[in-house]
Write a protein that holds these residues in place. Sequence first.
Motif, mmCIF file in Angstrom:
data_model
loop_
_atom_site.group_PDB
_atom_site.id
_atom_site.type_symbol
_atom_site.label_atom_id
_atom_site.label_comp_id
_atom_site.label_asym_id
_atom_site.label_seq_id
_atom_site.Cartn_x
_atom_site.Cartn_y
_atom_site.Cartn_z
ATOM 1 N N CYS A 65 0.855 -1.183 0.000
ATOM 2 C CA CYS A 65 0.000 0.000 0.000
ATOM 3 C C CYS A 65 0.893 1.236 0.000
ATOM 4 C CB CYS A 65 -0.897 -0.016 1.234
ATOM 5 S SG CYS A 65 -1.916 1.464 1.416
ATOM 6 N N GLU A 66 0.601 2.185 -0.892
ATOM 7 C CA GLU A 66 1.408 3.395 -0.973
ATOM 8 C C GLU A 66 1.065 4.396 0.122
ATOM 9 O OE1 GLU A 66 1.749 5.083 -4.915
ATOM 10 O OE2 GLU A 66 1.279 3.124 -5.791
ATOM 11 N N ILE A 67 0.009 4.153 0.885
ATOM 12 C CA ILE A 67 -0.382 5.055 1.965
ATOM 13 C C ILE A 67 0.213 4.601 3.294
ATOM 14 C CG2 ILE A 67 -2.341 6.061 3.210
ATOM 15 C CD1 ILE A 67 -2.112 6.958 0.282
ATOM 16 N N CYS A 68 -0.079 3.372 3.698
ATOM 17 C CA CYS A 68 0.360 2.890 5.007
ATOM 18 C C CYS A 68 1.561 1.965 4.930
ATOM 19 C CB CYS A 68 -0.782 2.185 5.730
ATOM 20 S SG CYS A 68 -1.331 0.667 4.930
ATOM 21 N N LYS A 69 2.067 1.693 3.720
ATOM 22 C CA LYS A 69 3.246 0.843 3.489
ATOM 23 C C LYS A 69 3.037 -0.596 3.937
ATOM 24 C CE LYS A 69 5.461 4.540 2.245
ATOM 25 N NZ LYS A 69 4.970 5.102 1.008
ATOM 26 N N LYS A 70 1.781 -1.034 4.003
ATOM 27 C CA LYS A 70 1.500 -2.429 4.346
ATOM 28 C C LYS A 70 1.905 -3.318 3.185
ATOM 29 C CE LYS A 70 -2.414 -3.384 6.290
ATOM 30 N NZ LYS A 70 -3.860 -3.627 6.457
ATOM 31 N N GLY A 71 2.654 -4.386 3.461
ATOM 32 C CA GLY A 71 3.131 -5.264 2.408
ATOM 33 C C GLY A 71 2.870 -6.716 2.732
ATOM 34 N N LYS A 75 -3.327 7.837 -9.870
ATOM 35 C CA LYS A 75 -3.611 6.425 -9.626
ATOM 36 C C LYS A 75 -2.599 5.882 -8.629
ATOM 37 C CE LYS A 75 -5.955 4.951 -13.784
ATOM 38 N NZ LYS A 75 -5.926 4.048 -14.929
ATOM 39 N N MET A 76 -3.106 5.235 -7.593
ATOM 40 C CA MET A 76 -2.239 4.696 -6.551
ATOM 41 C C MET A 76 -2.702 3.296 -6.188
ATOM 42 S SD MET A 76 -1.846 7.928 -3.976
ATOM 43 C CE MET A 76 -0.488 7.255 -3.073
ATOM 44 N N HIS A 77 -1.793 2.510 -5.651
ATOM 45 C CA HIS A 77 -2.109 1.198 -5.104
ATOM 46 C C HIS A 77 -2.379 1.379 -3.614
ATOM 47 C CE1 HIS A 77 -0.924 -0.881 -8.756
ATOM 48 N NE2 HIS A 77 0.141 -0.094 -8.803
ATOM 49 N N ASN A 99 -4.959 -6.828 0.646
ATOM 50 C CA ASN A 99 -5.930 -6.593 -0.422
ATOM 51 C C ASN A 99 -5.657 -5.214 -1.011
ATOM 52 O OD1 ASN A 99 -8.076 -6.575 -2.102
ATOM 53 N ND2 ASN A 99 -9.639 -6.825 -0.527
ATOM 54 N N ILE A 100 -4.912 -5.183 -2.115
ATOM 55 C CA ILE A 100 -4.470 -3.940 -2.741
ATOM 56 C C ILE A 100 -5.334 -3.657 -3.965
ATOM 57 C CG2 ILE A 100 -2.541 -2.775 -3.854
ATOM 58 C CD1 ILE A 100 -2.025 -3.242 -0.947
ATOM 59 N N GLN A 101 -5.820 -2.419 -4.063
ATOM 60 C CA GLN A 101 -6.619 -1.985 -5.203
ATOM 61 C C GLN A 101 -5.935 -0.795 -5.860
ATOM 62 O OE1 GLN A 101 -9.545 -3.663 -5.861
ATOM 63 N NE2 GLN A 101 -9.022 -4.947 -4.111
ATOM 64 N N LYS A 102 -6.009 -0.714 -7.182
ATOM 65 C CA LYS A 102 -5.492 0.444 -7.899
ATOM 66 C C LYS A 102 -6.653 1.399 -8.094
ATOM 67 C CE LYS A 102 -2.594 1.779 -11.737
ATOM 68 N NZ LYS A 102 -1.851 1.317 -12.915
ATOM 69 N N VAL A 103 -6.605 2.548 -7.408
ATOM 70 C CA VAL A 103 -7.718 3.497 -7.428
ATOM 71 C C VAL A 103 -7.202 4.883 -7.794
ATOM 72 C CG1 VAL A 103 -9.121 2.256 -5.745
ATOM 73 C CG2 VAL A 103 -7.494 3.961 -4.970
ATOM 74 N N ARG A 104 -8.117 5.724 -8.282
ATOM 75 C CA ARG A 104 -7.796 7.117 -8.544
ATOM 76 C C ARG A 104 -8.096 7.911 -7.279
ATOM 77 N NH1 ARG A 104 -11.585 8.715 -12.616
ATOM 78 N NH2 ARG A 104 -10.536 10.723 -12.630
ATOM 79 N N VAL A 105 -7.103 8.631 -6.765
ATOM 80 C CA VAL A 105 -7.257 9.387 -5.528
ATOM 81 C C VAL A 105 -6.881 10.843 -5.787
ATOM 82 C CG1 VAL A 105 -6.811 7.401 -4.061
ATOM 83 C CG2 VAL A 105 -4.920 8.853 -4.747
ATOM 84 N N MET A 106 -7.351 11.713 -4.902
ATOM 85 C CA MET A 106 -7.020 13.127 -4.972
ATOM 86 C C MET A 106 -5.751 13.378 -4.158
ATOM 87 S SD MET A 106 -9.249 14.697 -6.838
ATOM 88 C CE MET A 106 -9.081 16.390 -6.397
#
Length: 63
Positions: free
Chosen positions: A5-11, A46-48, A32-39
């Motif tokens: 996860c690019e936010i919390c660095k969970k791997g 686009k981030m994971h 459970n990683i999703q590729k989503v469009r975020v602000m």
Amino acid sequence: MAKYCEICKKGVMSGNAVSHSHRASRRIWAPNIQKVRVMVDGTTKKMHVCTRCLRSGKVQRAI
């Protein structure tokens, strides 16, 4: 797909899969990683992101 996860660095986490006869083999647990469009700073990107960050509101999804 990214494995973290690019936010919390969970791997991924690794460990043993233990059978009924107690023989151990290596396995991994992936988040459970999703590729989503975020602000991000007023622009869309686009981030994971893991679903825990999506549910808790740590990111704002772009519409």
